[in-house]
Design an enzyme around this catalytic site. Sequence first.
Site, PDB file in Angstrom:
ATOM      1  N   CYS A  44       0.818  -1.196   0.000  1.00 39.82           N
ATOM      2  CA  CYS A  44       0.000   0.000   0.000  1.00 39.82           C
ATOM      3  C   CYS A  44       0.855   1.250   0.000  1.00 39.82           C
ATOM      4  O   CYS A  44       2.080   1.203  -0.017  1.00 39.82           O
ATOM      5  CB  CYS A  44      -0.904   0.011   1.230  1.00 39.82           C
ATOM      6  N   ASP A  67      -3.953  -8.430   8.956  1.00 39.10           N
ATOM      7  CA  ASP A  67      -2.807  -8.119   9.797  1.00 39.10           C
ATOM      8  C   ASP A  67      -2.840  -6.670  10.279  1.00 39.10           C
ATOM      9  O   ASP A  67      -2.235  -6.331  11.297  1.00 39.10           O
ATOM     10  CB  ASP A  67      -1.498  -8.418   9.063  1.00 39.10           C
ATOM     11  N   SER A 115      11.255 -12.672  -3.959  1.00 40.41           N
ATOM     12  CA  SER A 115      12.529 -12.379  -4.608  1.00 40.41           C
ATOM     13  C   SER A 115      13.674 -12.913  -3.767  1.00 40.41           C
ATOM     14  O   SER A 115      13.511 -13.231  -2.592  1.00 40.41           O
ATOM     15  CB  SER A 115      12.692 -10.873  -4.823  1.00 40.41           C
ATOM     16  N   GLY A 116      14.865 -12.955  -4.371  1.00 45.72           N
ATOM     17  CA  GLY A 116      16.051 -13.446  -3.677  1.00 45.72           C
ATOM     18  C   GLY A 116      16.951 -12.356  -3.145  1.00 45.72           C
ATOM     19  O   GLY A 116      18.109 -12.631  -2.801  1.00 45.72           O
TER      20      GLY A 116
END
Length: 630
Positions: free
Chosen positions: A2, A100, A363-364
């Site tokens: 967001c 959350d 992602s890494g």
Amino acid sequence: MCGIVGIFDTTGVREIDRDLLSRMNETQFHRGPDEGGLHTEPGLGFGHRRLSIIDLASGQQPLFNEDHTVVVTYNGEIYNFPQLSDELKALGHQFRTHSDTEVIVHAWEEWGESCVERFRGMFAFAVWDRNRGTLFLARDRLGIKPLFYALLPDGRFIFGSELKSLRVHDTLPTTIDPAAVEEYFTFGYIPEPRTIFKQVYKLSPGFSLTLKRGAGLPEPKQYWDVAFKSHGLLSESSAGDELIARLEEAVKIRMMAEVPLGAFLSGGVDSSAIVGLMAGLSDQPVNTCSISFGDPKFNESQYAALVAKKFKTAHRVEQVDPDDFDLIDHLADLYDEPYADSSALPTFRVCELAKKEVTVVLSGDGGDENMAGYRRYRWHTYEERMRNLLPASLRQPLFGLLGKAYPKADWAPRVFRAKSTFESMARDTLQGYMHSVSILSNQMRSQLFSDSLKKDLQGYHAIEVFKRHAKQSPTDHPLSLVQYLDLKTYLVGDILTKVDRASMAHALEVRVPILDHHLVDWMSGLSPDMKLRGTEGKYLFKKALEPMLPHEILYRKKMGFAVPLASWFRGPLKEKVRNNLLSREMLDSGLFNQRYLETLVNHHQSGVRDYSASIWTLLMFHSFLKKMSA
């Protein structure tokens, strides 16, 4: 994922301009195109743009507690929110949603400022507690999510996920900070907590900020730092098993989503490991995507295809035009302040590709900083050993003389570029590492900057950034120290900034398992020789991944998202470079020495030297100045 904004009156309870708040919010529409929300009350305004990921039906923001005395606007994901929700319910808190976001509200009610220490994830949020008269802001431990803020001359405090949201406020001071210019031309980005503007700041990773009316702007408070606390004796085998188990758990909790999910796959070690673990945790083929380049020097797509085939992923690959420089001017809109990592171009394209199929990707990022994967770590530890062989009184004049006498050889392999090594050897540890990571050297910046800028700097040098962090470092081991410096500077200021802006431009959420703070803390405690052994970076990680990944993935030469800048600036962008670097915006800024700008352009375009990194850094600064004057 967001975008958030807010206005807080630190001096009283003046009415909030709802239209202004809305305009601030809408500058970040791209961060949350699904929904938008505003809340205003005397002296306070919160705005939110939502990209719906979890609890699609509810969870709209700003979100309140039961009696509307506490409200939050929040950007991020808290992965342990189900456990926290159960704990808070047992303590008597009533939940209306399954998001959350609501956990933050009740955690604040229960634990106050220390609530942030319980959150596991990536986040930037603001909580307003009317009963306590308190505004509380916090940013996640590694800086995955951004948060900018400023105290305006009239006593109003404003904040937002991107600098562009603050610039909507017409009383925001936008005087360029000379120290930020010095830092930008050193690092290629402006490290936290500084921004390009003197009176605007980034909240640093692992910090919070608490404001009360009438109390002014306090100093941010640090709530977390990476420990680098040794695990003691740990066998290679057990350490490798634990590393993979911890990473798998970090991947698993980040696969929670109510929207399509996938992964970036470059074919490098880190992204391949993430995809392999995702495949083992999923009943369905993992959605993966990568981009390819026409030039084989920059193309990793065959390695990504190898991993995709091994794990039977639903793989998408698109070729990027090797002359994909139409995005250059658009980067200033994405990053808001000068930012010079040219891999932002292909990162933008891979995010664009991913969004065609998914809303969330893993992602890494973070593997190189945490497990010593960068080649510069190898060179730094070598140079440190050499430094320790000679006293500074002998080493500095000897290597200083050699550095001046030895010719520059940009074209040669690193091992033959002795000039740079000699120059680094004449410096101390921090100065040596600074020399290895700088875009423009001390000497080049001195020639580039105008006399008036150098006067405004009053002797300030970007090395102070490293000195400040080194003073706080929990380790003085040569390798661990520079890893710590990179976690505080390069990771957040360059890598995470790049991914956040490029992904949010496409309303794509990127999750980063290797930067789970529990995992980061644990990896920091590994023996340095398990990270860098001889010339092999990420040693333990690669050994532990041998049963999962092919040898040619684990042990091939690292490539990265390189862009052919040198040829661009001598070919299709030749006139653009000359026109922009010698433009009225650059010369009227009063920041630069025109003769040195001309020298950089002439020497690069004639082939005398490769100044492509410096020229790109200047092009991005020009784009920023042009946007400022628009």
